[in-house]
Motif scaffolding. Sequence first.
Motif, mmCIF file in Angstrom:
data_model
loop_
_atom_site.group_PDB
_atom_site.id
_atom_site.type_symbol
_atom_site.label_atom_id
_atom_site.label_comp_id
_atom_site.label_asym_id
_atom_site.label_seq_id
_atom_site.Cartn_x
_atom_site.Cartn_y
_atom_site.Cartn_z
ATOM 1 N N HIS A 20 10.663 20.684 -11.214
ATOM 2 C CA HIS A 20 9.602 21.201 -10.365
ATOM 3 C C HIS A 20 8.959 20.037 -9.615
ATOM 4 O O HIS A 20 8.747 18.960 -10.189
ATOM 5 N N ARG A 21 8.641 20.288 -8.360
ATOM 6 C CA ARG A 21 8.147 19.218 -7.492
ATOM 7 C C ARG A 21 6.747 19.559 -6.991
ATOM 8 O O ARG A 21 6.472 20.677 -6.588
ATOM 9 N N TYR A 22 5.866 18.551 -7.021
ATOM 10 C CA TYR A 22 4.480 18.724 -6.602
ATOM 11 C C TYR A 22 4.127 17.612 -5.621
ATOM 12 O O TYR A 22 4.397 16.443 -5.889
ATOM 13 N N ARG A 23 3.517 17.994 -4.513
ATOM 14 C CA ARG A 23 3.177 17.000 -3.494
ATOM 15 C C ARG A 23 1.701 16.638 -3.569
ATOM 16 O O ARG A 23 0.822 17.484 -3.639
ATOM 17 N N VAL A 27 1.415 20.503 0.397
ATOM 18 C CA VAL A 27 0.127 20.266 1.016
ATOM 19 C C VAL A 27 0.393 19.648 2.369
ATOM 20 O O VAL A 27 0.952 18.561 2.465
ATOM 21 N N ALA A 28 0.032 20.314 3.442
ATOM 22 C CA ALA A 28 0.315 19.813 4.782
ATOM 23 C C ALA A 28 -0.736 18.805 5.195
ATOM 24 O O ALA A 28 -1.913 19.118 5.253
ATOM 25 N N SER A 29 -0.333 17.592 5.454
ATOM 26 C CA SER A 29 -1.230 16.552 5.925
ATOM 27 C C SER A 29 -0.420 15.398 6.452
ATOM 28 O O SER A 29 0.731 15.212 6.090
ATOM 29 N N ALA A 30 -1.043 14.625 7.318
ATOM 30 C CA ALA A 30 -0.345 13.475 7.873
ATOM 31 C C ALA A 30 -0.610 12.220 7.068
ATOM 32 O O ALA A 30 -0.124 11.151 7.408
ATOM 33 N N SER A 31 -1.415 12.301 6.011
ATOM 34 C CA SER A 31 -1.777 11.118 5.245
ATOM 35 C C SER A 31 -0.651 10.721 4.293
ATOM 36 O O SER A 31 0.342 11.418 4.154
ATOM 37 N N HIS A 32 -0.859 9.586 3.618
ATOM 38 C CA HIS A 32 0.090 9.083 2.640
ATOM 39 C C HIS A 32 0.405 10.169 1.622
ATOM 40 O O HIS A 32 -0.486 10.737 0.996
ATOM 41 N N ALA A 33 1.674 10.494 1.454
ATOM 42 C CA ALA A 33 2.082 11.608 0.593
ATOM 43 C C ALA A 33 3.126 11.148 -0.412
ATOM 44 O O ALA A 33 3.978 10.315 -0.108
ATOM 45 N N VAL A 34 3.032 11.716 -1.611
ATOM 46 C CA VAL A 34 3.947 11.388 -2.705
ATOM 47 C C VAL A 34 4.434 12.682 -3.339
ATOM 48 O O VAL A 34 3.642 13.591 -3.600
ATOM 49 N N ASP A 35 5.747 12.780 -3.553
ATOM 50 C CA ASP A 35 6.320 13.901 -4.292
ATOM 51 C C ASP A 35 6.579 13.470 -5.728
ATOM 52 O O ASP A 35 7.259 12.462 -5.966
ATOM 53 N N THR A 36 6.027 14.223 -6.683
ATOM 54 C CA THR A 36 6.265 13.969 -8.101
ATOM 55 C C THR A 36 7.165 15.071 -8.643
ATOM 56 O O THR A 36 6.855 16.261 -8.505
ATOM 57 N N THR A 37 8.282 14.670 -9.240
ATOM 58 C CA THR A 37 9.226 15.628 -9.813
ATOM 59 C C THR A 37 9.162 15.527 -11.327
ATOM 60 O O THR A 37 9.314 14.445 -11.894
ATOM 61 N N THR A 38 8.922 16.654 -11.990
ATOM 62 C CA THR A 38 8.815 16.677 -13.447
ATOM 63 C C THR A 38 10.207 16.807 -14.065
ATOM 64 O O THR A 38 11.188 17.087 -13.367
ATOM 65 N N PRO A 39 10.320 16.630 -15.379
ATOM 66 C CA PRO A 39 11.643 16.715 -16.018
ATOM 67 C C PRO A 39 12.343 18.060 -15.826
ATOM 68 O O PRO A 39 13.571 18.129 -15.929
ATOM 69 N N LYS A 70 9.772 11.469 -11.976
ATOM 70 C CA LYS A 70 10.137 10.656 -10.829
ATOM 71 C C LYS A 70 9.125 10.872 -9.711
ATOM 72 O O LYS A 70 8.676 11.992 -9.478
ATOM 73 N N ALA A 71 8.757 9.796 -9.039
ATOM 74 C CA ALA A 71 7.843 9.888 -7.902
ATOM 75 C C ALA A 71 8.472 9.191 -6.706
ATOM 76 O O ALA A 71 9.111 8.140 -6.851
ATOM 77 N N THR A 72 8.326 9.769 -5.528
ATOM 78 C CA THR A 72 8.856 9.190 -4.294
ATOM 79 C C THR A 72 7.837 9.354 -3.182
ATOM 80 O O THR A 72 7.125 10.360 -3.109
ATOM 81 N N VAL A 73 7.798 8.368 -2.302
ATOM 82 C CA VAL A 73 6.946 8.448 -1.117
ATOM 83 C C VAL A 73 7.624 9.367 -0.109
ATOM 84 O O VAL A 73 8.827 9.266 0.127
ATOM 85 N N VAL A 74 6.871 10.284 0.470
ATOM 86 C CA VAL A 74 7.419 11.198 1.465
ATOM 87 C C VAL A 74 7.534 10.466 2.794
ATOM 88 O O VAL A 74 6.591 9.829 3.247
ATOM 89 N N HIS A 75 8.712 10.552 3.417
ATOM 90 C CA HIS A 75 8.946 9.863 4.683
ATOM 91 C C HIS A 75 7.985 10.389 5.744
ATOM 92 O O HIS A 75 7.764 11.596 5.851
ATOM 93 N N ALA A 88 0.805 -1.214 0.000
ATOM 94 C CA ALA A 88 0.000 0.000 0.000
ATOM 95 C C ALA A 88 0.839 1.266 0.000
ATOM 96 O O ALA A 88 0.498 2.241 -0.673
ATOM 97 N N ASN A 89 1.942 1.279 0.733
ATOM 98 C CA ASN A 89 2.742 2.492 0.825
ATOM 99 C C ASN A 89 3.427 2.840 -0.493
ATOM 100 O O ASN A 89 3.791 3.990 -0.719
ATOM 101 N N ASN A 90 3.601 1.851 -1.379
ATOM 102 C CA ASN A 90 4.271 2.092 -2.664
ATOM 103 C C ASN A 90 3.290 2.104 -3.831
ATOM 104 O O ASN A 90 3.701 2.065 -4.979
ATOM 105 N N ILE A 91 1.998 2.163 -3.554
ATOM 106 C CA ILE A 91 0.989 2.169 -4.612
ATOM 107 C C ILE A 91 0.177 3.449 -4.491
ATOM 108 O O ILE A 91 -0.174 3.881 -3.393
ATOM 109 N N GLN A 92 -0.113 4.056 -5.624
ATOM 110 C CA GLN A 92 -1.022 5.200 -5.650
ATOM 111 C C GLN A 92 -2.041 4.992 -6.765
ATOM 112 O O GLN A 92 -1.749 4.375 -7.796
#
Length: 484
Positions: free
Chosen positions: A458-461, A443-455, A418-423, A398-402
């Motif tokens: 730029h990074r979007y959470r 986006v501030a939240s305690a839920s499952h978070a993923v950072d997506t980095t574009t070519p 590139k996508a990474t799970v936020v620790h 679950a932690n590695n699936i979106q």
Amino acid sequence: MSDRVGEAASGPHAARAAEAASAVEVASWCRALASGESLGSIAVDSDAGLIDRLRVLEELKAAACAAQARVAAALDASVRAAHARAGLPAEKQGMGVGAQVALARRESPARGGRILGFAKALTKEMPCTLKALSDGQISEWRATLLVRETACLSVADRRLVDQEIAGDPAGLDGLGDARLIARIRKITYRIDQAALVRRAAKAEADRFVSCRPAPDTMTYLTGLLPVAQGVAVYAALSRVADSLRARGDSRGRGQIMADTMVERITGQAKAEHVPVEVQLVMTDRTLLAGDREPAYLAGYGVVPAPWARDLVRKGVRRRARETGKPGESSPGFGLRRLYTAPSSGELLAMDSRARFVPASLARLITARDQTCRTPWCDAAIRHQDHIRPHRDDGPTEANNIQGLCEACNHAKEAPGWKATVVHPDRRRGHRKAPPPSPSTTHVASASHAVDTTTPTGHRYRSTAPPLPGTAARESSSATPGIIY
């Protein structure tokens, strides 16, 4: 408004200033427009001056839209050239550009694709429309109509229409949208009679059905159909409604038509016999203890607690009628318990060695993510995506699936993404995180978070939305949520 902004926002000058300025300079204009000086001058301006401001700001908006179109087209050309140098096949060159445009403009990826298509047509094939937009003489919507209504023409014919309609923007003054479209089509049919046939064929290929929320736990189910089919469907529903009303049915005509549509599409005997497997997520307290915590209905959104309980009650009663045994399940009926961590509200992980996501884990991900996880995308989840790719030993857990829609999943596969799970420590504040950069959306939240980095770097959470019951916890143990 500062003198510099005022000078920039004056008719044709707005375009040249906006397009020549750097991102930093444009940002300074935005701050100037919201400054105390600007707000103060608005408060004391005359009515005539306020009207002048409205017009000049509208021209500035149009000029900014033209500049955005040029920037998007330039980005597409640059990425395509880079992909070509990298040896990508022609059909894959430019993949992911629409998604980057969407993220930069805070739009959904589907909208980003349309924005990019508009930008390319405007900058490459419709110079007069682009100039009129740049000079603030037409709005972005009017430019969109010109691009849309000439899409069926060849490039040469499109430029003829562009010249005739937008070559003299003064001739567009006072025209409503319907009259503008009629003028474009009149010229189109004169230039190319076969364009009507091609346009009709394209429109038929674009038929679809959509579902979107409406107020008061209702929904809009919309079908775009060829005219003959649409008229036939409506006529059939009308005949049923008229017949039942003549026999004394107390429902309104519209109610009968809506119920008949549901019954014929789903095969149910009664429209209210909704299959229970609709992914209704609620807390155990909402279901069993009368709590007011809202529930979540997949494909719709947040629904009131009493409405959710009522849907459950109706399902239980129907099950009792069908089986004669209230304690037994009928097909499509069931409760599944999902336990959430008490401190964060995250669904507890499920693990698997499978390459493809098992059905049970897919249901968990859909319940957690609700809609596509890409920022500003509300599309339905179609793919269960490995955040760290399986080819790079990314686990099927679950932690590695979106959950992603099809378009976003394909965009993510383009080179440079590139996508990474936020620790958890970084997203819960247990460890001091680095200050946000201007190129990062947080986006501030305690839920499952993923950072997506574009070519472009730029990074979007993206953060999973909170599940029902996660705002206030009454126990230190894992809190159960229920999917009905």
